[in-house]
Every structure is written in structure tokens, then in C-alpha cells.
Design an enzyme around this catalytic site. Structure first.
Site, PDB file in Angstrom:
ATOM      1  N   TRP A   1      43.697  41.962  31.203  1.00 33.38           N
ATOM      2  CA  TRP A   1      44.566  43.139  31.281  1.00 33.38           C
ATOM      3  C   TRP A   1      44.918  43.539  32.704  1.00 33.38           C
ATOM      4  O   TRP A   1      45.773  44.386  32.916  1.00 33.38           O
ATOM      5  CB  TRP A   1      43.840  44.338  30.636  1.00 33.38           C
ATOM      6  CG  TRP A   1      42.386  44.428  31.063  1.00 33.38           C
ATOM      7  CD1 TRP A   1      41.313  43.954  30.360  1.00 33.38           C
ATOM      8  CD2 TRP A   1      41.850  44.980  32.274  1.00 33.38           C
ATOM      9  NE1 TRP A   1      40.142  44.169  31.057  1.00 33.38           N
ATOM     10  CE2 TRP A   1      40.449  44.804  32.242  1.00 33.38           C
ATOM     11  CE3 TRP A   1      42.416  45.603  33.385  1.00 33.38           C
ATOM     12  CZ2 TRP A   1      39.608  45.219  33.277  1.00 33.38           C
ATOM     13  CZ3 TRP A   1      41.587  46.018  34.422  1.00 33.38           C
ATOM     14  CH2 TRP A   1      40.198  45.820  34.354  1.00 33.38           C
ATOM     15  N   ASN A   2      44.246  42.980  33.702  1.00 35.00           N
ATOM     16  CA  ASN A   2      44.349  43.596  35.033  1.00 35.00           C
ATOM     17  C   ASN A   2      45.709  43.386  35.700  1.00 35.00           C
ATOM     18  O   ASN A   2      46.187  44.258  36.414  1.00 35.00           O
ATOM     19  CB  ASN A   2      43.203  43.143  35.936  1.00 35.00           C
ATOM     20  CG  ASN A   2      43.223  41.670  36.220  1.00 35.00           C
ATOM     21  OD1 ASN A   2      43.727  40.876  35.433  1.00 35.00           O
ATOM     22  ND2 ASN A   2      42.668  41.285  37.352  1.00 35.00           N
TER      23      ASN A   2
ATOM     24  N   LYS B   1      47.302  34.725  23.941  1.00 36.72           N
ATOM     25  CA  LYS B   1      46.599  35.902  23.434  1.00 36.72           C
ATOM     26  C   LYS B   1      46.331  36.808  24.631  1.00 36.72           C
ATOM     27  O   LYS B   1      45.350  36.660  25.337  1.00 36.72           O
ATOM     28  CB  LYS B   1      45.269  35.534  22.768  1.00 36.72           C
ATOM     29  CG  LYS B   1      44.716  36.728  21.980  1.00 36.72           C
ATOM     30  CD  LYS B   1      43.209  36.822  21.940  1.00 36.72           C
ATOM     31  CE  LYS B   1      42.596  37.428  23.147  1.00 36.72           C
ATOM     32  NZ  LYS B   1      42.936  38.847  23.406  1.00 36.72           N
ATOM     33  N   PRO B   2      47.254  37.732  24.874  1.00 39.36           N
ATOM     34  CA  PRO B   2      47.022  38.670  25.977  1.00 39.36           C
ATOM     35  C   PRO B   2      45.916  39.659  25.587  1.00 39.36           C
ATOM     36  O   PRO B   2      45.572  39.775  24.412  1.00 39.36           O
ATOM     37  CB  PRO B   2      48.362  39.391  26.117  1.00 39.36           C
ATOM     38  CG  PRO B   2      49.342  38.594  25.293  1.00 39.36           C
ATOM     39  CD  PRO B   2      48.548  37.939  24.216  1.00 39.36           C
TER      40      PRO B   2
ATOM     41  N   SER C   1      44.175  43.011  24.487  1.00 39.47           N
ATOM     42  CA  SER C   1      44.670  44.010  23.520  1.00 39.47           C
ATOM     43  C   SER C   1      45.199  45.272  24.199  1.00 39.47           C
ATOM     44  O   SER C   1      46.043  45.977  23.626  1.00 39.47           O
ATOM     45  CB  SER C   1      43.540  44.418  22.566  1.00 39.47           C
ATOM     46  OG  SER C   1      43.034  43.288  21.919  1.00 39.47           O
TER      47      SER C   1
ATOM     48  N   GLY D   1      39.553  35.525  32.976  1.00 45.25           N
ATOM     49  CA  GLY D   1      38.751  36.668  32.558  1.00 45.25           C
ATOM     50  C   GLY D   1      37.380  36.606  33.197  1.00 45.25           C
ATOM     51  O   GLY D   1      37.207  36.035  34.278  1.00 45.25           O
TER      52      GLY D   1
ATOM     53  N   GLU E   1      39.671  30.724  35.156  1.00 45.68           N
ATOM     54  CA  GLU E   1      39.844  31.552  36.360  1.00 45.68           C
ATOM     55  C   GLU E   1      38.987  32.787  36.142  1.00 45.68           C
ATOM     56  O   GLU E   1      39.331  33.641  35.336  1.00 45.68           O
ATOM     57  CB  GLU E   1      41.313  31.967  36.524  1.00 45.68           C
ATOM     58  CG  GLU E   1      42.316  30.837  36.438  1.00 45.68           C
ATOM     59  CD  GLU E   1      42.380  30.008  37.692  1.00 45.68           C
ATOM     60  OE1 GLU E   1      41.900  30.479  38.749  1.00 45.68           O
ATOM     61  OE2 GLU E   1      42.872  28.874  37.623  1.00 45.68           O
ATOM     62  N   LEU E   2      37.888  32.891  36.871  1.00 51.71           N
ATOM     63  CA  LEU E   2      36.876  33.886  36.504  1.00 51.71           C
ATOM     64  C   LEU E   2      36.658  34.935  37.598  1.00 51.71           C
ATOM     65  O   LEU E   2      37.515  35.151  38.429  1.00 51.71           O
ATOM     66  CB  LEU E   2      35.582  33.146  36.145  1.00 51.71           C
ATOM     67  CG  LEU E   2      35.772  32.004  35.121  1.00 51.71           C
ATOM     68  CD1 LEU E   2      34.472  31.260  34.876  1.00 51.71           C
ATOM     69  CD2 LEU E   2      36.362  32.510  33.811  1.00 51.71           C
TER      70      LEU E   2
ATOM     71  N   CYS F   1      40.873  40.064  40.658  1.00 53.68           N
ATOM     72  CA  CYS F   1      39.837  39.035  40.769  1.00 53.68           C
ATOM     73  C   CYS F   1      39.562  38.659  42.218  1.00 53.68           C
ATOM     74  O   CYS F   1      38.435  38.355  42.580  1.00 53.68           O
ATOM     75  CB  CYS F   1      40.234  37.808  39.969  1.00 53.68           C
ATOM     76  SG  CYS F   1      41.855  37.171  40.423  1.00 53.68           S
TER      77      CYS F   1
ATOM     78  N   GLU G   1      29.801  41.867  40.321  1.00 48.83           N
ATOM     79  CA  GLU G   1      31.197  42.270  40.479  1.00 48.83           C
ATOM     80  C   GLU G   1      31.371  43.669  39.882  1.00 48.83           C
ATOM     81  O   GLU G   1      31.014  43.906  38.722  1.00 48.83           O
ATOM     82  CB  GLU G   1      32.084  41.264  39.730  1.00 48.83           C
ATOM     83  CG  GLU G   1      33.563  41.537  39.858  1.00 48.83           C
ATOM     84  CD  GLU G   1      34.402  40.602  38.975  1.00 48.83           C
ATOM     85  OE1 GLU G   1      33.985  40.303  37.836  1.00 48.83           O
ATOM     86  OE2 GLU G   1      35.472  40.172  39.431  1.00 48.83           O
TER      87      GLU G   1
HETATM   88  P1  NAD Z   1      37.086  39.329  29.484  1.00 52.20           P
HETATM   89  O1  NAD Z   1      36.483  37.999  29.688  1.00 52.20           O
HETATM   90  O2  NAD Z   1      36.311  40.340  28.735  1.00 52.20           O
HETATM   91  O3  NAD Z   1      38.485  39.222  28.694  1.00 52.20           O
HETATM   92  C1  NAD Z   1      39.541  38.407  29.120  1.00 52.20           C
HETATM   93  C2  NAD Z   1      40.307  37.896  27.902  1.00 52.20           C
HETATM   94  O4  NAD Z   1      39.433  37.109  27.105  1.00 52.20           O
HETATM   95  C3  NAD Z   1      40.840  38.989  26.985  1.00 52.20           C
HETATM   96  O5  NAD Z   1      42.094  38.591  26.471  1.00 52.20           O
HETATM   97  C4  NAD Z   1      39.814  39.025  25.866  1.00 52.20           C
HETATM   98  O6  NAD Z   1      40.340  39.497  24.648  1.00 52.20           O
HETATM   99  C5  NAD Z   1      39.445  37.558  25.772  1.00 52.20           C
HETATM  100  N1  NAD Z   1      38.115  37.307  25.206  1.00 52.20           N
HETATM  101  C6  NAD Z   1      37.000  38.055  25.268  1.00 52.20           C
HETATM  102  N2  NAD Z   1      35.978  37.449  24.631  1.00 52.20           N
HETATM  103  C7  NAD Z   1      36.463  36.281  24.130  1.00 52.20           C
HETATM  104  C8  NAD Z   1      35.920  35.215  23.384  1.00 52.20           C
HETATM  105  N3  NAD Z   1      34.638  35.210  22.995  1.00 52.20           N
HETATM  106  N4  NAD Z   1      36.720  34.183  23.068  1.00 52.20           N
HETATM  107  C9  NAD Z   1      38.006  34.142  23.447  1.00 52.20           C
HETATM  108  N5  NAD Z   1      38.581  35.132  24.152  1.00 52.20           N
HETATM  109  C10 NAD Z   1      37.829  36.183  24.503  1.00 52.20           C
HETATM  110  O7  NAD Z   1      37.485  39.834  30.926  1.00 52.20           O
HETATM  111  P2  NAD Z   1      37.948  41.277  31.371  1.00 52.20           P
HETATM  112  O8  NAD Z   1      36.753  42.087  31.645  1.00 52.20           O
HETATM  113  O9  NAD Z   1      38.933  41.817  30.424  1.00 52.20           O
HETATM  114  O10 NAD Z   1      38.708  40.915  32.726  1.00 52.20           O
HETATM  115  C11 NAD Z   1      38.145  41.141  33.950  1.00 52.20           C
HETATM  116  C12 NAD Z   1      37.496  39.891  34.492  1.00 52.20           C
HETATM  117  O11 NAD Z   1      38.489  38.890  34.665  1.00 52.20           O
HETATM  118  C13 NAD Z   1      36.883  40.095  35.849  1.00 52.20           C
HETATM  119  O12 NAD Z   1      35.648  39.453  35.923  1.00 52.20           O
HETATM  120  C14 NAD Z   1      37.856  39.428  36.789  1.00 52.20           C
HETATM  121  O13 NAD Z   1      37.301  39.021  38.000  1.00 52.20           O
HETATM  122  C15 NAD Z   1      38.373  38.315  35.961  1.00 52.20           C
HETATM  123  N6  NAD Z   1      39.703  37.864  36.411  1.00 52.20           N
HETATM  124  C16 NAD Z   1      39.786  36.674  37.062  1.00 52.20           C
HETATM  125  C17 NAD Z   1      41.020  36.240  37.548  1.00 52.20           C
HETATM  126  C18 NAD Z   1      41.145  34.924  38.290  1.00 52.20           C
HETATM  127  O14 NAD Z   1      42.263  34.462  38.483  1.00 52.20           O
HETATM  128  N7  NAD Z   1      40.067  34.313  38.729  1.00 52.20           N
HETATM  129  C19 NAD Z   1      42.153  37.030  37.362  1.00 52.20           C
HETATM  130  C20 NAD Z   1      42.024  38.233  36.687  1.00 52.20           C
HETATM  131  C21 NAD Z   1      40.777  38.641  36.205  1.00 52.20           C
END
Ligand code: NAD
Length: 544
Positions: free
Chosen positions: A184-185, A208-209, A211, A259, A281-282, A315, A413
């Protein structure tokens, strides 16, 4: 089309807002801050027959935005079936036509930036100036891949085992249907940027963006169609990742995930079960190094952008700042002064230097990290407080000093507007401390000596290092790969790696004249001797 700023002024070209919240009880379409028809024109793109919807609210003020239809596993299956049928046609579409559509997207994104930014701010709460980065990043990505895809994907001649007699060509074949799971960020850029090279490489996409930010992602899908991408080629499903993620991974030919590290590990395991590739990309705990010869004013300006862009929900955002003894006091004075001068606010208009966090959960994490640090002895040099007077999830940009390893924010983080300052005495020690921990996403170095800074960069275990800039220089240079080392990820977006990940390489070798076995009645033993002699010769003449 007009939109209204909170003070009631009209702005041409933005998302159509309603005059005041409609009554949820009496509005069956339940879109309150945005015009219901407008919301419906976006959400009808979601593949959903479940009848289930989830309400989303704007973090700006808590006003309801929309009811988002949810996808069942059957809907995910349907999205993949449509995508697969469309992909077969798309793979036969000449690359010039694919590229032309992405160049049209480039212009559309620039033309519709007000609408994109309105939706992004309404859904995420970020400052308008930070939302502006999103259409710009998509325009850069679309133009880069539209102009270079042909070159990245062209069939390449490689040297064959027998000079002249073995002709080898390497083709780039699309994977098929790529699943993209995004956070979402950066709702607009994260929904689109990884899909653009996938499309150019001849794939279909099921996205799947997150929610919380579906409307912005759906608007991106609408723009793709307007640019000439066949509608079925880009499918959108919605729902909690934990519920529908497995169905996406179970049907995709490749997964691109952005994520958290925790979710990334789950996804990597599921991909491994099916032996499909994935890029991840984490998260990060990104360091910035201010060297003794840094331009302090420039570093302080970069530190503000690096730590507080999108309220730190980025991130590549800086959460650890290592400052050389010689400039520590001067730098801290300038950094704190700039931070305290920032304008905070949760609104659609320009002028806020920092906006809101996206949710109560994000706010709770930030509060917990700062309160824990303060309780254990950290000093707050700026910020340190929630600002409910400005918006339900606004938190001040916060600078901490005296953070120690027992505090949560030392290594975890925060993903919020919180940065810790550390003094260092020699550069080797600073590099070692920057490399501490499991992450390795992004780093920044400020120095007047570019050569020394580049030498230090080579010792930092991060996928990107920016010199005299916080994160924008690498992030916006689309020709260079971007991604994480260690627990910050696997694979890269951008550059040639960003498009090659969506292809399989296929080697086609044509053997002419001599075969690769005994010929002319030669015995196996003679053949072995001839081969051994020719290998020795090849090595002598320096052939690879
Ligand atoms: P998250 O992992 O909770 O969610 C990200 C996405 O994954 C969402 O669409 C969510 O619905 C989905 N998701 C969650 N659990 C899942 C599962 N078990 N199976 C499949 N999909 C699932 O992350 P967040 O907290 O929403 O986002 C923030 C994190 O993302 C931070 O750690 C940030 O550093 C990281 N991030 C990294 C980058 C990068 O390019 N490295 C960019 C943006 C955000």
C-alpha cells in the site's frame, strides 16, 4: 472533472469528490467521499462474484471511500483463465505495438497526474508532494522499457561448441502469466511498475494490490487499457493476501512480490513448492553515512527527504544515520532545525512537507518503537508525538539519539518517520555498523570526495547505494537494477534484470557439417583423442 480541496476550492482534473459524506445507511453503492459512479467505474474491474465487500476509509479524516468487492478462489481462477487466453494473443503482437501502448501510458500518466495524486492521497494519507513521485516513477518506467524492451529481448547469438559449425541463438520467451502482489505504501507505482516490463516481454498479469489502496491501483489498470493494453491482459483481484495469495501463486508462472520480509519468506516457500521463479522486494533498515568532508547543509536536506518522505513508509527510507565526529554537531543542528520547520498535515492540497501514516496499525508500530526507545533512555531531538489534531494517524517526524541494541528501533524496521543518530570515529567502523543486521536494501553516503565514497559503497552490503542523495538517484535511474541483498530480497526490478526475470531463456543450436560424435568411421577411442586435442588447442588460442 473537478475536485475540491478541503477548503472547498475546485481543482480541474482531479478525482471527483462529493460535497460531503453521503449517508452510509441510505447509499447502496456506499461511496461517500468520492462520487459513487466514479468508484463503481473503478471497482467493476475487480474479478469478483463473491458478493462480499470490504469498506475502506481515508486516513486523511476517516471518511468512507468505497466498498471494495472481494475475490474468491473461483474468481482468481477466472482471472487467470482470462489472462492466459489474452497472453497467447499478446505474445504474437509485435514488440513495436506493445511498446507504443506503453509510450501512450507515459503521456496519459503525466496528463492525469492530478487524478492519480488525489486517489493516492485519499487512500494513503501521504503528502501531495510525495504522491507526485508516483506518476513520475511510472512515466519513467514506461518510457524506459518501451524504448529498450526490443534491445533487452532480442535474440542473441552466442558462440557454439564448434566454431562456425555450431550456430547458437538464445531466445527470450515470455513466462506466461505473472502474478504481482503489491503493498500500500506507493499504491500507484507499486501496482504498475513491475507489470510494465512483464507486459513488454509478452506476458499477461494478474495483480493483487493491497486492500487499503485498491482504487489507485484500479485507476492504473484503467489507464493501461486506455493506452491500448487489452483489458483481459491485466487482471485485478482483491482480498487479504493470506486468503487469496495461495490461489495466485498456485496458478502463476512467476511471482513478483513487494512487501514485508516475513511475507516474502512465506511466498518464496510457496513458489519453491511449484518450482516457479519469484522476485521479492522486501524491507530494510537503511543506513546513511555522513562523512567528515560532507556538505552539511546538503546532507541535512537529503536526510529530511531520506527519512521522512511518505512519513517514512518507504522501503528505501533512512532509519539509521551514522555521522562523523568532525561534523556531528553541525549536522545535527541543521537536521533538527530543518525537521522542526516541516509543515505537517493531512489534506489533498500542496504545502504539506509530510502527511499522515496510512492506518492505526502503522501508527501503533511507530508509537511503540518511540515509546520503547524513550523508556530505555533514548533522547528525542525532534518530534516524538502523535498529532491527532492534524489527522487520526499523523505522527511527527522524529529524531532519536542514544538508541542502543536493546531498543526495538535499533534493528527492526519501523516503517515510519523515525530515525536514530549515531556518532562514528572512523569510516571502517561506520561501514561495519551500517552492515550490521539482516537487511541490505539501500544506503546513502554524503561526502565531497566522490571517489572515496564510491570505494566505501563497494563495502556496503546493500542492493543500492546513493552518493550525495538519499534514495532518488538509484530509484529513478530505471536503467540500473534495484533490489535487496540478504533479507531485503531476491531478484531485481528495473534495468535488464527487471525485464529478463519475466522471460525464460531458450537456446537453439543448429549443427552443420560435422556431428558431435565419431564421424567417417572413426572409432570412439580416436574420437576421444581428436576431441582432447581440439580442447587443448581451443585453450591455447584463448577461446572461452
Ligand atoms: P505485507 O507483506 O504485509 O503485504 C504486502 C502485500 O502482500 C499485500 O498486498 C498483502 O495483502 C499481501 N500479503 C500478505 N500476506 C500474504 C500472504 N500470506 N500471501 C500472499 N500475499 C500476502 O507488507 P506491508 O506491511 O503491507 O508493506 C510494508 C513492507 O513492504 C515493509 O516491510 C516495506 O519495507 C516493504 N516494501 C518493500 C519495497 C521494496 O521495493 N523493497 C517497497 C515497498 C514496501
Amino acid at each position: 472533472m473537478t475536485s475540491q480541496t478541503p477548503d472547498g476550492q475546485s481543482e480541474p482534473g482531479g478525482a471527483p469528490l462529493v460535497d460531503g459524506p453521503a449517508d452510509p445507511e441510505h447509499d447502496p453503492r456506499a461511496a461517500y467521499r468520492l462520487e459513487p459512479d466514479y468508484v463503481a467505474s473503478l471497482t467493476e474491474r475487480i474479478v469478483s462474484t463473491s458478493g462480499e465487500t470490504v469498506a475502506v476509509y481515508s486516513p486523511l479524516d476517516g471518511a468512507p471511500l468505497a466498498h471494495i468487492p472481494q475475490s474468491s478462489d473461483d474468481d482468481v481462477a477466472e482471472a487467470f483463465a482470462r489472462a492466459r487466453a489474452a497472453q497467447a494473443r499478446w505474445a504474437r503482437t509485435p514488440i513495436e505495438m506493445r511498446a507504443a501502448a506503453l509510450l501512450r501510458l507515459h503521456d496519459l500518466v503525466l496528463d492525469r497526474q492530478d487524478e492519480i495524486i488525489d486517489l493516492t492521497v485519499l487512500e494513503s494519507g501521504k503528502a501531495r508532494k510525495h504522491a507526485f513521485d508516483e506518476p513520475i516513477h511510472i512515466a519513467l518506467t514506461a518510457r524506459y522499457y518501451a524504448r529498450t524492451a526490443e534491445q533487452h529481448l532480442e535474440t542473441r547469438r552466442t558462440s557454439g561448441v564448434m566454431p562456425v559449425l555450431t550456430r547458437v541463438e538464445v531466445n527470450r520467451v515470455p513466462k506466461g502469466v505473472v502474478g504481482i502482489i503489491s503493498p500500500w505504501n506507493y499504491p500507484f507505482t507499486m501496482a504498475l511498475c513491475d507489470g510494465i516490463p512483464a507486459l513488454l516481454a509478452g506476458n499477461a498479469v494478474v495483480t493483487k494490490p493491497d486492500s487499503q489502496t485498491m482504487l489507485t491501483a484500479l485507476y492504473g489498470a484503467q489507464l493501461l487499457e486506455e493506452a491500448g493494453i487489452p483489458r483481459d491482459l491485466w487482471q485485478v483481484v482483491s482480498g487479504p493476501g493470506r486468503r487469496i495469495g495461495g490461489g495466485i501463486i498456485g496458478r502463476a508462472d512467476y511471482i513478483c512480490f513487494t512487501g514485508s520480509t516475513a511475507t516474502g519468506k512465506v511466498i518464496a516457500q510457496q513458489c519453491a513448492e511449484r518450482l516457479i521463479g519469484c522476485s521479492l522486494e522486501l524491507g530494510g533498515k537503511n543506513p546513511i553515512l555522513i562523512l567528515r568532508d560532507a556538505d552539511v547543509e546538503k546532507a541535512a536536506e537529503g536526510a529530511v527527504r531520506g527519512s521522512f518522505s511518505n512519513a517514512g513508509q518507504l522501503c528505501v527510507s533512512m532509519e539509521r544515520m551514522f555521522v562523523a565526529d568532525q561534523v556531528y554537531d553541525r549536522f545535527v543542528e541543521r537536521f533538527v532545525a530543518r525537521t522542526k520547520a516541516m509543515t505537517l498535515g493531512a489534506s489533498l492540497d500542496w504545502g504539506n512537507d509530510m502527511g499522515s501514516l496510512i492506518s492505526a496499525d502503522q501508527l501503533a508500530t511507530v508509537v511503540a518503537h518511540v515509546d520503547d526507545a524513550v523508556a530505555k533512555g533514548a533522547r528525542v531531538l525532534a518530534g516524538g508525538r502523535a498529532r491527532p489534531d492534524l489527522g487520526p494517524y499523523v505522527y511527527e517526524p522524529t529524531i532519536l539519539e542514544g538508541v542502543t541494541p536493546d531498543m526495538t528501533c535499533f534493528g527492526e524496521e519501523t516503517f515510519g518517520p523515525v530515525v536514530s543518530l549515531y556518532r562514528f570515529h572512523d569510516e571502517a567502523e561506520a561501514v561495519a555498523r551500517a552492515n550490521d543486521g539482516e537487511y541490505g536494501l539501500n544506503a546513502s553516503i554524503y561526502s565531497r570526495d566522490g571517489r572515496r565514497a564510491r570505494a566505501l559503497a563497494a563495502q556496503i552490503k546493500c542492493g543500492t547505494v546513493n552518493i550525495n542523495e538519499a534514495f532518488g538517484a538509484t530509484f529513478a535511474s530505471i536503467d540500473s537494477p534495484m533490489g535487496g541483498m540478504r533479507e531485503s530480497g531476491m531478484g531485481r526490478r528495473q534495468g535488464s534484470e527487471g525485464i529478463h526475470r519475466y522471460t525464460e531463456s531458450q537456446s537453439v543450436a543448429t549443427q552443420r557439417g560435422l556431428t558431435l560424435g565419431p564421424a567417417f568411421g572413426m572409432s570412439d577411442e580416436t574420437y576421444a583423442k581428436v576431441m582432447t586435442a581440439s580442447l587443448r588447442l581451443m585453450n591455447k588460442i584463448g577461446r572461452a
